[in-house]
Every structure is written in structure tokens, then in C-alpha cells.
Design a protein around this motif. Structure first.
Motif, short mmCIF file in Angstrom:
data_model
loop_
_atom_site.label_atom_id
_atom_site.label_comp_id
_atom_site.label_asym_id
_atom_site.label_seq_id
_atom_site.Cartn_x
_atom_site.Cartn_y
_atom_site.Cartn_z
N GLU A 100 48.84 35.98 52.86
CA GLU A 100 48.26 37.31 52.99
C GLU A 100 47.71 37.80 51.65
O GLU A 100 46.65 38.41 51.58
N SER A 101 48.48 37.51 50.56
CA SER A 101 48.04 37.92 49.23
C SER A 101 46.74 37.22 48.85
O SER A 101 45.82 37.84 48.29
N TYR A 102 46.64 35.94 49.15
CA TYR A 102 45.43 35.18 48.84
C TYR A 102 44.23 35.76 49.60
O TYR A 102 43.13 35.92 49.05
N ALA A 103 44.44 36.08 50.86
CA ALA A 103 43.36 36.64 51.68
C ALA A 103 42.92 38.00 51.14
O ALA A 103 41.73 38.32 51.11
N TRP A 104 43.90 38.82 50.70
CA TRP A 104 43.59 40.14 50.15
C TRP A 104 42.73 40.01 48.90
O TRP A 104 41.74 40.71 48.73
N LYS A 105 43.13 39.08 48.02
CA LYS A 105 42.37 38.88 46.78
C LYS A 105 40.97 38.35 47.07
O LYS A 105 40.00 38.75 46.42
N ALA A 106 40.87 37.42 48.01
CA ALA A 106 39.57 36.86 48.36
C ALA A 106 38.64 37.93 48.92
O ALA A 106 37.41 37.87 48.75
N GLU A 107 39.21 38.93 49.58
CA GLU A 107 38.40 39.99 50.17
C GLU A 107 37.95 41.01 49.13
O GLU A 107 36.79 41.46 49.16
N HIS A 108 38.83 41.38 48.20
CA HIS A 108 38.55 42.53 47.32
C HIS A 108 38.17 42.17 45.89
O HIS A 108 37.43 42.93 45.25
N PHE A 109 38.65 41.05 45.35
CA PHE A 109 38.38 40.75 43.95
C PHE A 109 36.89 40.56 43.66
O PHE A 109 36.41 40.99 42.60
N PRO A 110 36.09 39.93 44.55
CA PRO A 110 34.66 39.81 44.26
C PRO A 110 33.97 41.16 44.09
O PRO A 110 33.11 41.32 43.22
N GLU A 111 34.34 42.14 44.90
CA GLU A 111 33.75 43.47 44.78
C GLU A 111 34.14 44.12 43.45
O GLU A 111 33.32 44.73 42.76
N LEU A 112 35.41 43.96 43.08
CA LEU A 112 35.87 44.50 41.79
C LEU A 112 35.14 43.83 40.64
O LEU A 112 34.72 44.49 39.68
N ASP A 113 34.98 42.51 40.72
CA ASP A 113 34.28 41.76 39.67
C ASP A 113 32.83 42.23 39.55
O ASP A 113 32.30 42.37 38.44
N ALA A 114 32.20 42.48 40.68
CA ALA A 114 30.80 42.90 40.67
C ALA A 114 30.64 44.27 40.00
O ALA A 114 29.72 44.50 39.20
N LEU A 115 31.53 45.21 40.32
CA LEU A 115 31.49 46.53 39.69
C LEU A 115 31.76 46.44 38.20
O LEU A 115 31.15 47.14 37.39
N TYR A 116 32.68 45.57 37.83
CA TYR A 116 33.01 45.39 36.42
C TYR A 116 31.82 44.81 35.66
O TYR A 116 31.46 45.30 34.57
N GLU A 117 31.18 43.78 36.21
CA GLU A 117 30.04 43.16 35.56
C GLU A 117 28.86 44.13 35.47
O GLU A 117 28.07 44.08 34.51
N ALA A 118 28.72 45.01 36.46
CA ALA A 118 27.64 46.00 36.45
C ALA A 118 27.96 47.18 35.53
O ALA A 118 27.13 48.07 35.34
N ASP A 122 33.10 54.13 36.74
CA ASP A 122 33.58 55.23 37.58
C ASP A 122 33.77 54.75 39.02
O ASP A 122 34.77 55.08 39.67
N ALA A 123 32.82 53.97 39.51
CA ALA A 123 32.97 53.42 40.86
C ALA A 123 34.12 52.42 40.91
O ALA A 123 34.86 52.36 41.91
N LEU A 124 34.28 51.67 39.84
CA LEU A 124 35.38 50.71 39.76
C LEU A 124 36.72 51.43 39.77
O LEU A 124 37.67 51.00 40.44
N MET A 125 36.80 52.54 39.06
CA MET A 125 38.04 53.33 39.04
C MET A 125 38.37 53.87 40.43
O MET A 125 39.52 53.82 40.87
N ALA A 126 37.36 54.36 41.13
CA ALA A 126 37.57 54.87 42.48
C ALA A 126 38.06 53.76 43.41
O ALA A 126 38.98 53.96 44.22
#
Length: 259
Positions: A100-118, A122-126
């Protein structure tokens, strides 16, 4: 500093080697167990030093008392292990579902990485606060979790200062502002000896830190003795915060003098 862990009681991060969470006081089993065995090893080494350095009469007395001492240590050890076992049972973490943890990370980490790279912090904090509220989240495993958490600390203090300037109200207590400003000042402690943040992250944090530090100096007018006392507390807690009770007492005194 050892590996950072998340307190299961209050959600704060702290050094895994501490026996208690410095924020809520919850017992850290790993840290408590390590401290106990460290003390027990110290007792054993003291006994060996005594055996090596004492004269014949002392060695005879140590040998005569040794059996009683080891029985005492055995009883004490069993008692402590029972207490640790009880604490582990009461505070035991939920069973981790790695799938379940692996699936959670696979779902959300790419979005977090994209906001960080961009650099949309503020959007990343939200998004960080949205995800951290989810039960069973693995947010603490994200590579830049510490940075965005500290970015949020700076953001909230600066936002409160902005509110005060616009409406005359801080939005929360003097004690809260005092401890939060110390927390922001603590970011320098974290980044002092080792690069806790990347160069880019530090560039993002530094302007806000400087604004908060300027307000801190103008608002609290601390004596050098008081400042040193609190700074020692800040270093003691690895830059995360100062002693809460000490801060509460200081603010009571400050409010009385500034009414």
C-alpha cells in the motif's frame, strides 16, 4: 544527528536516538532502549576498570560482592525490559502495509517532484498538507519533505506578520509567535555544519529567515543572557525548537513588562 523519524503521537520529526519526542514527550522506544544499554555498558566498564586498578584487597572485595551485584543487575535488567516491553505494546505502531505504501508513493511522489522542479513552492506546500493529513501516508519518505516542511514554517510566520501589519492582529498568541520565530531561526542551526538543504533550497528559505530574524530582534528585545540561554536550548534540540516551558515563562514576563 542520527536519522530523523516521525513521532506517531504528534507527527513532529526528531532524531531517532532521542528517548523522547522533544515536542510532546512521547516515548521513543528505540532511543530509550539504546540509552538503557549504554548506561548498562558504562556500569560494566566501570567494574572492569575497578578490577584492573584496585589492589589485592579491593579485588577480593569486588569478587566477594560480584555475585550480589550481578544478581541485582539481572533483576534490574529484567524489570527494565518488562517496562520497555509494556511501552512497546502500548505505543506499538500499526503494521506497515508495504504494498500500500509503494502504491501511495507511486501515485503522489511524481506530482510532488513536478511541483518541486517547477519551483512552485506555495502549491507544493498546499499539496504537502493535503497529503500529510491522509491516513497511512508515506510523505516523510519523500526526498524533499524536510525542506517543504521548513518552508511552511517560514511561510506561516511571515503570513502572520503580514496580517499584523494589515489588520493589527497576529492571528495567534505571543507565545506561539515567539516559539515559531525561534523555529525559523533554527533553520540556520540545521544548515550550519552540514548542508541540510540544497543550495537552491537555502536561497529560497534565506529571505524569509532574514525577515523573521529582523522582526524577532525588534519585537522581543532579549538580553544577551536570555538570548544565549534560548540559543543553547535551540542547539540542544537540533534547531527544531526551544524549550516550550522556558518560552512560556519568558513570554509571561515579557507580556507583563509590555502591557
Amino acid at each position: 544527528m542520527g536519522k530523523l523519524i516521525t513521532c506517531p503521537n504528534c507527527g513532529a520529526e526528531f532524531d531517532e536516538e532521542l528517548k523522547n519526542c522533544p515536542y510532546c514527550g512521547s516515548t521513543n522506544i528505540k532511543g530509550a532502549e539504546k540509552e538503557y544499554f549504554k548506561r548498562l555498558e558504562g556500569v560494566r566498564q566501570d567494574m572492569e576498570d575497578l578490577h584492573d586498578d584496585a589492589g589485592e584487597a579491593m579485588r577480593y572485595e569486588v569478587k566477594r560482592q560480584g555475585k550480589k551485584l550481578w544478581i541485582l543487575f539481572l533483576v534490574l535488567g529484567i524489570f527494565v525490559l518488562l517496562i520497555i516491553g509494556l511501552i512497546m505494546w502500548v505505543d506499538r505502531p500499526s503494521t506497515i502495509d508495504y504494498k500500500e505504501s509503494y502504491a501511495w508513493k507511486a501515485e503522489h511522489f511524481p506530482e510532488l517532484d513536478a511541483l518541486y522542479e517547477a519551483e512552485d513552492y506555495d502549491a507544493l506546500m498546499a499539496k504537502y498538507y493535503e497529503l500529510i493529513a491522509q491516513k497511512g501516508n508515506s510523505m516523510y519518505e519523500w526526498e524533499h519533505c524536510n525542506f517543504i516542511s521548513d518552508y511552511a514554517s517560514v511561510y506561516f510566520v511571515m503570513d502572520s506578520l503580514r496580517m499584523e501589519k494589515e489588520s493589527g492582529s497576529l492571528g495567534y498568541s505571543n507565545s506561539g509567535l515567539f516559539t515559531d520565530e525561534w523555529m525559523v531561526k533554527g533553520l540556520r542551526v540545521k544548515n550550519k555544519d552540514e548542508h541540510y538543504y540544497t543550495d537552491r533550497e537555502w536561497e529560497v528559505l534565506l529571505p524569509g529567515i532574514e525577515v523573521v530574524e529582523k522582526d524577532f530582534d525588534a519585537r522581543w528585545h532579549m538580553s544577551p543572557e536570555d538570548y544565549d540561554r534560548f540559543y543553547e536550548s535551540l542547539v540542544k534540540y537540533g534547531g527544531w525548537s526551544v524549550d516550550y516551558e522556558m518560552a512560556r515563562d519568558y513570554i509571561k514576563k515579557w507580556e507583563k513588562e509590555n502591557q
